[in-house]
Design a protein around this motif. Sequence first.
Motif, mmCIF file in Angstrom:
data_model
loop_
_atom_site.group_PDB
_atom_site.id
_atom_site.type_symbol
_atom_site.label_atom_id
_atom_site.label_comp_id
_atom_site.label_asym_id
_atom_site.label_seq_id
_atom_site.Cartn_x
_atom_site.Cartn_y
_atom_site.Cartn_z
ATOM 1 N N UNK A 194 0.834 -1.206 0.000
ATOM 2 C CA UNK A 194 0.000 0.000 0.000
ATOM 3 C C UNK A 194 0.864 1.249 0.000
ATOM 4 N N UNK A 195 1.845 1.292 0.878
ATOM 5 C CA UNK A 195 2.712 2.474 0.968
ATOM 6 C C UNK A 195 3.527 2.635 -0.316
ATOM 7 N N UNK A 196 4.052 1.534 -0.847
ATOM 8 C CA UNK A 196 4.845 1.596 -2.079
ATOM 9 C C UNK A 196 3.993 2.087 -3.253
ATOM 10 N N UNK A 197 2.824 1.483 -3.430
ATOM 11 C CA UNK A 197 1.964 1.890 -4.546
ATOM 12 C C UNK A 197 1.495 3.332 -4.414
ATOM 13 N N UNK A 198 1.202 3.748 -3.194
ATOM 14 C CA UNK A 198 0.783 5.131 -2.985
ATOM 15 C C UNK A 198 1.927 6.100 -3.293
ATOM 16 N N UNK A 199 3.150 5.751 -2.888
ATOM 17 C CA UNK A 199 4.305 6.618 -3.167
ATOM 18 C C UNK A 199 4.583 6.675 -4.664
ATOM 19 N N UNK A 200 4.546 5.532 -5.325
ATOM 20 C CA UNK A 200 4.762 5.508 -6.783
ATOM 21 C C UNK A 200 3.684 6.318 -7.480
ATOM 22 N N UNK A 201 2.449 6.118 -7.066
ATOM 23 C CA UNK A 201 1.350 6.866 -7.677
ATOM 24 C C UNK A 201 1.478 8.365 -7.464
ATOM 25 N N UNK A 202 1.827 8.765 -6.266
ATOM 26 C CA UNK A 202 1.908 10.193 -5.949
ATOM 27 C C UNK A 202 3.072 10.872 -6.659
ATOM 28 N N UNK A 203 4.250 10.235 -6.663
ATOM 29 C CA UNK A 203 5.440 10.900 -7.177
ATOM 30 C C UNK A 203 5.689 10.689 -8.668
ATOM 31 N N UNK A 204 5.193 9.604 -9.231
ATOM 32 C CA UNK A 204 5.488 9.329 -10.636
ATOM 33 C C UNK A 204 4.264 9.395 -11.545
ATOM 34 N N UNK A 205 3.098 9.099 -11.019
ATOM 35 C CA UNK A 205 1.911 9.030 -11.869
ATOM 36 C C UNK A 205 0.869 10.092 -11.529
ATOM 37 N N UNK A 206 1.170 10.949 -10.577
ATOM 38 C CA UNK A 206 0.311 12.067 -10.184
ATOM 39 C C UNK A 206 -1.089 11.643 -9.737
ATOM 40 N N UNK A 207 -1.171 10.550 -9.007
ATOM 41 C CA UNK A 207 -2.450 10.206 -8.391
ATOM 42 C C UNK A 207 -2.186 9.639 -6.998
ATOM 43 N N UNK A 208 -3.187 9.784 -6.157
ATOM 44 C CA UNK A 208 -3.082 9.340 -4.783
ATOM 45 C C UNK A 208 -4.134 8.265 -4.541
#
Length: 189
Positions: free
Chosen positions: A31-45
């Motif tokens: 969850x934390x990894x996917x949220x970080x990837x989404x927030x920093x690389x794909x612009x979604x939370x």
Amino acid sequence: MIGHFISRALDAIDALIDALSAVALILVTAIVFLNAVGRYFLSFNVMGAEEASRLLMIYLCFFGAYTLLRRGGHVSVDVVTLLASPQVVRVMRGLVGVVIVLVMGFLAKASWDLVAFSAGTGQMSTTLPVPRYLFFLPAAIGATLSTIAGIEIVIRAIANTLRPLPNAAMAEAEAASADTGRPAEDRKG
């Protein structure tokens, strides 16, 4: 006989908690990894990711505290137990069990009251679609299990059937021998 049955039941609970804790830890990491990837690389939370990981960590902490208590794995000052006679150690561990029963029994009662109050209000979590009492439930369950574990410690101290405590010195020697590839007794000097 009944003490043996209780110990076996608690051992089964320990195994279940170990398995669920492993799954929860993997989920928190994902969850934390996917949220970080989404927030920093794909612009979604991921909505509710932080709250979900917090909820899982609360369960891990309170259930892990119980399993560590049963295994004698909590941090302790063991110099006294190393210097004292087995009878004194048995009495000390029995007294520690009594303190565990008192403190964890109080925490269990207060936590169950909080769970009942929160469930009665019907409050929901801020971002997750789950009832708010699920955040208080692990404290209630963990404290209840810890109280039972404390009772087991007291009974075992009285019956002189306490499980041996983990030997920190032996674990360090084994870790050192694993690092060098030689048994600890071969590395004298």
